[in-house]
Design a protein around this motif. Structure first.
Motif, PDB file in Angstrom:
ATOM      1  N   SER A 136       0.846  -1.204   0.000  1.00 43.97           N
ATOM      2  CA  SER A 136       0.000   0.000   0.000  1.00 43.97           C
ATOM      3  C   SER A 136       0.877   1.248   0.000  1.00 43.97           C
ATOM      4  N   GLY A 137       0.333   2.315  -0.574  1.00 41.53           N
ATOM      5  CA  GLY A 137       1.026   3.594  -0.548  1.00 41.53           C
ATOM      6  C   GLY A 137       2.153   3.725  -1.540  1.00 41.53           C
ATOM      7  N   VAL A 138       2.279   2.774  -2.493  1.00 34.31           N
ATOM      8  CA  VAL A 138       3.340   2.825  -3.502  1.00 34.31           C
ATOM      9  C   VAL A 138       2.693   3.069  -4.861  1.00 34.31           C
ATOM     10  N   GLU A 139       3.167   4.084  -5.572  1.00 34.79           N
ATOM     11  CA  GLU A 139       2.558   4.465  -6.838  1.00 34.79           C
ATOM     12  C   GLU A 139       2.930   3.483  -7.950  1.00 34.79           C
ATOM     13  N   PRO A 140       1.937   2.902  -8.642  1.00 37.02           N
ATOM     14  CA  PRO A 140       2.225   1.984  -9.739  1.00 37.02           C
ATOM     15  C   PRO A 140       2.421   2.745 -11.054  1.00 37.02           C
ATOM     16  N   ILE A 141       2.782   2.007 -12.090  1.00 35.53           N
ATOM     17  CA  ILE A 141       2.862   2.579 -13.436  1.00 35.53           C
ATOM     18  C   ILE A 141       1.461   2.509 -14.030  1.00 35.53           C
ATOM     19  N   LYS A 142       0.802   3.646 -14.116  1.00 38.53           N
ATOM     20  CA  LYS A 142      -0.607   3.665 -14.498  1.00 38.53           C
ATOM     21  C   LYS A 142      -0.853   3.123 -15.898  1.00 38.53           C
ATOM     22  N   CYS A 143       0.024   3.431 -16.849  1.00 47.82           N
ATOM     23  CA  CYS A 143      -0.221   3.015 -18.233  1.00 47.82           C
ATOM     24  C   CYS A 143      -0.038   1.520 -18.447  1.00 47.82           C
ATOM     25  N   LEU A 144       0.539   0.821 -17.468  1.00 44.74           N
ATOM     26  CA  LEU A 144       0.737  -0.624 -17.600  1.00 44.74           C
ATOM     27  C   LEU A 144      -0.272  -1.434 -16.782  1.00 44.74           C
ATOM     28  N   GLN A 145      -1.249  -0.765 -16.200  1.00 45.40           N
ATOM     29  CA  GLN A 145      -2.233  -1.491 -15.407  1.00 45.40           C
ATOM     30  C   GLN A 145      -3.160  -2.309 -16.314  1.00 45.40           C
ATOM     31  N   VAL A 146      -3.325  -3.575 -15.979  1.00 39.76           N
ATOM     32  CA  VAL A 146      -4.227  -4.468 -16.703  1.00 39.76           C
ATOM     33  C   VAL A 146      -5.164  -5.106 -15.681  1.00 39.76           C
ATOM     34  N   GLY A 147      -6.366  -4.568 -15.571  1.00 36.97           N
ATOM     35  CA  GLY A 147      -7.299  -5.079 -14.570  1.00 36.97           C
ATOM     36  C   GLY A 147      -6.745  -4.859 -13.176  1.00 36.97           C
ATOM     37  N   ALA A 148      -6.647  -5.945 -12.414  1.00 36.98           N
ATOM     38  CA  ALA A 148      -6.115  -5.867 -11.056  1.00 36.98           C
ATOM     39  C   ALA A 148      -4.599  -6.043 -11.022  1.00 36.98           C
ATOM     40  N   TRP A 149      -3.992  -6.241 -12.177  1.00 36.66           N
ATOM     41  CA  TRP A 149      -2.538  -6.416 -12.241  1.00 36.66           C
ATOM     42  C   TRP A 149      -1.875  -5.049 -12.337  1.00 36.66           C
ATOM     43  N   LEU A 150      -0.920  -4.809 -11.444  1.00 31.16           N
ATOM     44  CA  LEU A 150      -0.199  -3.548 -11.425  1.00 31.16           C
ATOM     45  C   LEU A 150       1.294  -3.777 -11.621  1.00 31.16           C
ATOM     46  N   SER A 151       1.962  -2.786 -12.193  1.00 33.81           N
ATOM     47  CA  SER A 151       3.412  -2.848 -12.401  1.00 33.81           C
ATOM     48  C   SER A 151       4.063  -1.654 -11.726  1.00 33.81           C
ATOM     49  N   TYR A 152       5.333  -1.832 -11.329  1.00 34.85           N
ATOM     50  CA  TYR A 152       6.035  -0.809 -10.568  1.00 34.85           C
ATOM     51  C   TYR A 152       7.456  -0.619 -11.105  1.00 34.85           C
ATOM     52  N   VAL A 153       8.017   0.555 -10.814  1.00 32.35           N
ATOM     53  CA  VAL A 153       9.398   0.837 -11.202  1.00 32.35           C
ATOM     54  C   VAL A 153      10.082   1.610 -10.082  1.00 32.35           C
ATOM     55  N   PHE A 154      11.344   1.217  -9.773  1.00 25.69           N
ATOM     56  CA  PHE A 154      12.118   1.864  -8.712  1.00 25.69           C
ATOM     57  C   PHE A 154      13.584   1.935  -9.126  1.00 25.69           C
ATOM     58  N   LEU A 155      14.241   2.988  -8.661  1.00 23.42           N
ATOM     59  CA  LEU A 155      15.689   3.058  -8.817  1.00 23.42           C
ATOM     60  C   LEU A 155      16.336   1.975  -7.961  1.00 23.42           C
TER      61      LEU A 155
END
Length: 289
Positions: A136-155
Motif C-alpha cells: 500500500s502507498g506505492v505508486e504503480p505505473i498507471k499506463c501498464l495497469q491491466v485489470g487488477a494487475w499492477l506494475s512498478y518501477v524503482f531506482l
C-alpha cells in the motif's frame, strides 16, 4: 612424373594467397548503416569477417539501415550515437516500438570484467511487472495497469521491502539515464537508451600504444597491424610476431614442408624404379644371341 621444380610455382602461389588474404585494408575505413551514425575503429562491421580490425565485442551489424550490436547474452541493441572523444556510445533496446509506455524486454547485464562500463549518468532501474498483490502507498505505473494487475518501477537501492518475486510475474533490471521522474518518464528514458564507455582492450594496449591497430582472424587470434604488411605484438618491435600467430605460421610452414618432402620422396622412388627398369631392359639379348 613431374619434377619437383614444376610444383614450386603452385607452392609459392599458395603462400602468396595466404599472405594476401591474411590482412584487411589498412587503415580500416569508416562505415555507416545509413542512419547518420558513423563508425570507425575500434568498431568494425560484421560483414568484414573473418579478418577484421577492432575489438571483438564491438562488431556492428546493419539491419534495415539500423546499426545493431550484441552486448549481453546475444541480445541486440540499437547504436544511437558514438562519441570518440569520450570513448563512449549510446544504445537502446532493439525491440522497442513506438509506444509511449514500453515494457523492458529483458535484463541488461554488463560483465564487470569487460572493457565496457556504464557512464556516470547511468543508473540501474528495477521493473516489477504484473503484480497481483502489492504494498500500500506505492505508486504503480498507471499506463501498464491491466485489470487488477499492477506494475512498478524503482531506482536500484530504493525498492520497498516486499515479496516482489512471489507476487509479481517478472522482474527486469535495466540501465537508464534518468533526468526526471522515473515513474512518469520511464518510457522516454528507455527509448533514449543508456551510455557505455569503452577502455583499451588488455591485449590491444601494447599495440595501440605503439600506434598500431588490433586485428583478429577467423579463430579470434590477436595480432597487431602496423601498416607494413605484417602482424606483430606491437609496432615498436616489428620483429615480434604474436605467439598465436607464430603457431599459425608454423603450422602452414610444416604443411608446406610435408608437401615438398612427400613430392620429393615420390620423385626419387619414381626415378629409382625407372633406373631399375632400364637396367633390366639392357640385359636382354640382342642380335639374336
Amino acid at each position: 612424373m613431374a619434377s619437383l621444380h614444376q610444383f614450386l610455382p603452385s607452392i609459392f602461389l599458395f603462400i602468396f594467397i595466404i599472405k594476401g588474404n591474411s590482412l584487411p585494408k589498412y587503415p580500416p575505413p569508416s562505415f555507416s548503416c545509413g542512419d547518420g551514425v558513423d563508425f570507425a575503429y575500434p568498431f568494425w562491421q560484421q560483414s568484414q569477417k573473418p579478418n577484421h580490425f577492432g575489438y571483438t565485442s564491438l562488431g556492428v551489424t546493419c539491419i534495415n539501415k539500423t546499426p545493431t550490436i550484441q552486448l549481453d547474452n546475444n541480445h541486440l541493441y540499437r547504436v544511437k550515437s558514438v562519441n570518440y572523444s569520450k570513448n563512449s556510445f549510446v544504445v537502446s533496446f532493439y525491440e522497442l516500438g513506438d509506444t509511449t509506455c514500453p515494457v523492458a524486454p529483458h535484463d541488461v547485464v554488463i560483465n564487470s570484467s569487460s572493457f565496457l562500463t556504464y557512464s556516470n549518468n547511468v543508473k540501474l532501474v528495477n521493473f516489477f511487472y504484473n503484480c497481483t498483490v502489492y504494498p500500500s502507498g506505492v505508486e504503480p505505473i498507471k499506463c501498464l495497469q491491466v485489470g487488477a494487475w499492477l506494475s512498478y518501477v524503482f531506482l536500484d537501492g530504493s525498492v520497498p521491502k516486499f515479496d516482489w518475486k512471489t507476487n509479481c510475474d517478472s522482474l527486469v533490471t535495466i540501465p537508464m539515464s534518468i533526468e526526471s521522474s522515473i515513474t512518469t518518464d520511464f518510457g522516454k528514458g528507455m527509448k533514449q537508451g543508456f551510455e557505455l564507455k569503452w577502455s583499451k582492450s588488455v591485449e590491444c594496449a601494447s599495440c595501440e600504444a605503439s600506434s598500431g591497430l588490433c586485428v583478429y582472424d577467423n579463430e579470434q587470434m590477436f595480432s597487431c597491424s602496423c601498416g607494413k604488411g605484417g602482424r606483430y605484438e606491437n609496432c615498436h618491435e616489428l620483429g615480434l610476431v604474436s605467439s598465436k600467430f607464430k603457431w599459425g605460421l608454423l603450422s602452414i610452414g610444416l604443411l608446406i614442408c610435408c608437401v615438398i618432402i612427400g613430392v620429393t620422396i615420390l620423385y626419387i622412388v619414381k626415378k629409382r624404379k625407372d633406373g631399375i627398369y632400364k637396367r633390366g631392359f639392357n640385359r636382354l639379348p640382342t642380335g639374336g644371341k
